[in-house]
Design a protein around this motif. Structure first.
Motif, short mmCIF file in Angstrom:
data_model
loop_
_atom_site.label_atom_id
_atom_site.label_comp_id
_atom_site.label_asym_id
_atom_site.label_seq_id
_atom_site.Cartn_x
_atom_site.Cartn_y
_atom_site.Cartn_z
N ILE A 110 0.85 -1.19 0.00
CA ILE A 110 0.00 0.00 0.00
C ILE A 110 0.89 1.24 0.00
CG2 ILE A 110 -1.92 -1.14 1.18
CD1 ILE A 110 -0.98 0.10 3.79
N PRO A 111 0.41 2.35 -0.55
CA PRO A 111 1.22 3.58 -0.62
C PRO A 111 1.59 4.10 0.76
CG PRO A 111 -0.75 3.73 -2.01
CD PRO A 111 -0.93 2.53 -1.13
N VAL A 112 2.68 4.85 0.82
CA VAL A 112 3.13 5.38 2.11
C VAL A 112 2.09 6.33 2.70
CG1 VAL A 112 4.41 7.34 1.12
CG2 VAL A 112 5.09 6.40 3.34
N ALA A 113 1.34 7.02 1.87
CA ALA A 113 0.30 7.92 2.38
C ALA A 113 -0.74 7.12 3.18
CB ALA A 113 -0.37 8.66 1.23
N GLU A 114 -1.07 5.93 2.69
CA GLU A 114 -2.01 5.07 3.40
C GLU A 114 -1.35 4.47 4.63
OE1 GLU A 114 -4.82 1.15 2.53
OE2 GLU A 114 -4.12 2.38 0.85
N GLN A 115 -0.05 4.19 4.55
CA GLN A 115 0.67 3.66 5.71
C GLN A 115 0.63 4.65 6.87
OE1 GLN A 115 4.68 2.22 4.74
NE2 GLN A 115 3.96 1.80 2.65
N LEU A 137 11.78 8.52 8.81
CA LEU A 137 11.24 9.84 8.47
C LEU A 137 10.27 9.83 7.30
CD1 LEU A 137 14.46 12.05 8.74
CD2 LEU A 137 12.63 11.82 10.44
N ALA A 138 10.68 9.23 6.19
CA ALA A 138 9.84 9.30 4.99
C ALA A 138 10.30 8.25 3.98
CB ALA A 138 9.92 10.69 4.36
N ARG A 139 9.36 7.77 3.21
CA ARG A 139 9.68 6.86 2.10
C ARG A 139 9.77 7.70 0.83
NH1 ARG A 139 7.67 0.74 1.42
NH2 ARG A 139 8.55 0.26 -0.63
N THR A 140 10.90 7.66 0.18
CA THR A 140 11.14 8.53 -0.97
C THR A 140 10.99 7.82 -2.31
OG1 THR A 140 13.54 8.11 -1.04
CG2 THR A 140 12.77 9.85 0.43
N VAL A 141 10.84 6.49 -2.29
CA VAL A 141 10.70 5.72 -3.53
C VAL A 141 9.59 4.69 -3.35
CG1 VAL A 141 11.82 4.13 -5.14
CG2 VAL A 141 13.13 6.01 -4.15
N GLU A 260 5.57 13.69 -3.90
CA GLU A 260 6.15 13.64 -5.24
C GLU A 260 6.41 12.20 -5.71
OE1 GLU A 260 9.72 15.93 -5.12
OE2 GLU A 260 8.72 17.80 -4.59
N ASN A 261 6.02 11.22 -4.91
CA ASN A 261 6.31 9.83 -5.25
C ASN A 261 5.58 9.33 -6.49
OD1 ASN A 261 8.11 9.56 -3.18
ND2 ASN A 261 6.84 8.24 -1.90
N TRP A 264 7.58 8.10 -9.64
CA TRP A 264 8.18 6.79 -9.86
C TRP A 264 7.34 5.90 -10.77
CZ3 TRP A 264 13.02 6.83 -8.75
CH2 TRP A 264 13.50 7.68 -7.75
N VAL A 265 6.05 6.17 -10.89
CA VAL A 265 5.22 5.38 -11.79
C VAL A 265 5.65 5.61 -13.23
CG1 VAL A 265 2.89 4.97 -12.64
CG2 VAL A 265 3.25 5.43 -10.21
N LYS A 266 5.73 6.86 -13.63
CA LYS A 266 6.15 7.19 -15.01
C LYS A 266 7.60 6.78 -15.24
CE LYS A 266 6.35 10.90 -18.44
NZ LYS A 266 7.69 10.55 -18.90
N TYR A 267 8.41 6.96 -14.21
CA TYR A 267 9.83 6.59 -14.33
C TYR A 267 9.95 5.09 -14.64
CZ TYR A 267 14.64 5.60 -12.88
OH TYR A 267 15.95 5.17 -12.84
#
Length: 322
Positions: A110-115, A137-141, A260-261, A264-267
């Protein structure tokens, strides 16, 4: 005359005191990366560091010290734990020497926002605080599945006879696929491929061009599995020393970074196309084998996690799964 001099001296003293107070409210955090500076993970983070510093004057600054040349990749986690550095860009797979639970983060579905909403983020920090002397602190990827890259074509999920470079992320899974596994830092993979020391490696969908591994890679096995976790971690005592103003400012910037995560989908889509253009062929299995392949990856990982840390793994599994 004397009165004016005393008055001027008093005003100057107040001014200096105020200046000292402002300076005292600014903290500079030393940050290192477990990944190479020219890699996508660091390059994506640098603009954020610039933004933090530009908007945080008088409050909080981040001093990016460098990548593995500053602190070796597999020593970064311990450097954060012991306070040698304040912060790090790292992945759990690189600091299982500090705590095995760090590797469990790859299993989030699940996305970090949901976490942050369902209690997973708080559960992570409870473990990181107690076992790692760290603040997560934060998940960046996100949205960066791992893949098996190989120079030997296969027609089924079986790596018998292949020497595959690993990190702890996929050790158990690759061994279950009958691979002979070899652990090396990312910086040594190109030479290992060139010399035939390894036949392939595990890595996310993105990033292989950063190391020029595409030059020595023929195939990518699809589908991907797990989710590459790259995060910012911080020494817990250093985090606790922050004032409320500093902590709130840092939190605001961390949430902006996570927002801004979607990048990574488009990347991932772009990197897949780029690999095809570079001549890397996709190996896909039939529907039944594909389903079994992904299920096996998660079953093996959770089984291993439950053996290593039963209570933590059970808690994480309930919060990480869809």
């Amino acid at each position: 005359m004397k009165s004016k001099f005393v008055q001027s001296a008093f005003v100057l003293a107040i001014s200096l005191a105020s200046s000292t107070t402002v300076l005292a409210q600014e903290v500079t955090l030393r940050l290192v990366s477990a990944f190479a500076e020219n890699g996508i993970y660091v390059q994506h983070l640098l603009p954020w560091i610039g933004k933090v510093n530009a908007e945080g004057k008088g409050v909080l600054q981040i001093n990016f010290i460098g990548g593995p040349k500053a602190v070796p990749t597999f020593e970064v986690g311990n450097a954060v734990k012991t306070g040698v550095v304040d912060m790090a860009l790292n992945t759990g797979a690189f600091y299982t020497n500090v705590m095995p639970e760090a590797d469990f983060l790859k299993l989030t579905q699940i996305p970090v926002a949901e976490q942050r909403k369902n209690g997973a983020f708080d559960a992570i920090n409870k473990v990181w605080n107690e076992k790692g002397n760290m603040q997560y602190l934060a998940r960046t990827v996100e949205n960066q599945p791992f893949h098996i890259y190989t120079n030997k074509k296969v027609d089924k999920p079986d790596l018998t006879g292949q020497k595959i470079r690993i990190t702890p992320v996929y050790r158990d899974f690759f061994q279950a696929l009958n691979a002979n596994v070899i652990t090396t830092p990312p910086g040594e993979v190109y030479t290992a491929l060139e010399r035939g020391v390894v036949d392939g490696y595990g890595w996310p969908i993105g990033g292989i061009f950063d190391f020029n591994w595409h030059e020595k890679t023929k195939f990518r096995i699809d589908p991907g599995f797990y989710d590459a976790e790259v995060s910012l971690i911080m020494n817990l005592p250093a985090y606790k020393k922050l004032t409320d103003t500093q902590r709130n400012y840092l939190q605001k910037q961390l949430l902006a970074l996570e927002a801004e995560n979607t990048f990574w989908v488009k990347y991932g889509v772009d990197e897949t196309a780029r690999q095809a253009k570079a001549g890397i062929q996709s190996i896909a299995f039939d529907a039944a084998s594909t389903k079994a392949f992904k299920e096996k990856a998660y079953d093996i990982a959770w089984t291993s996690a439950l053996k290593q840390s039963p209570e933590v793994a059970a808690k994480f599994k309930s919060l990480f799964s869809k």
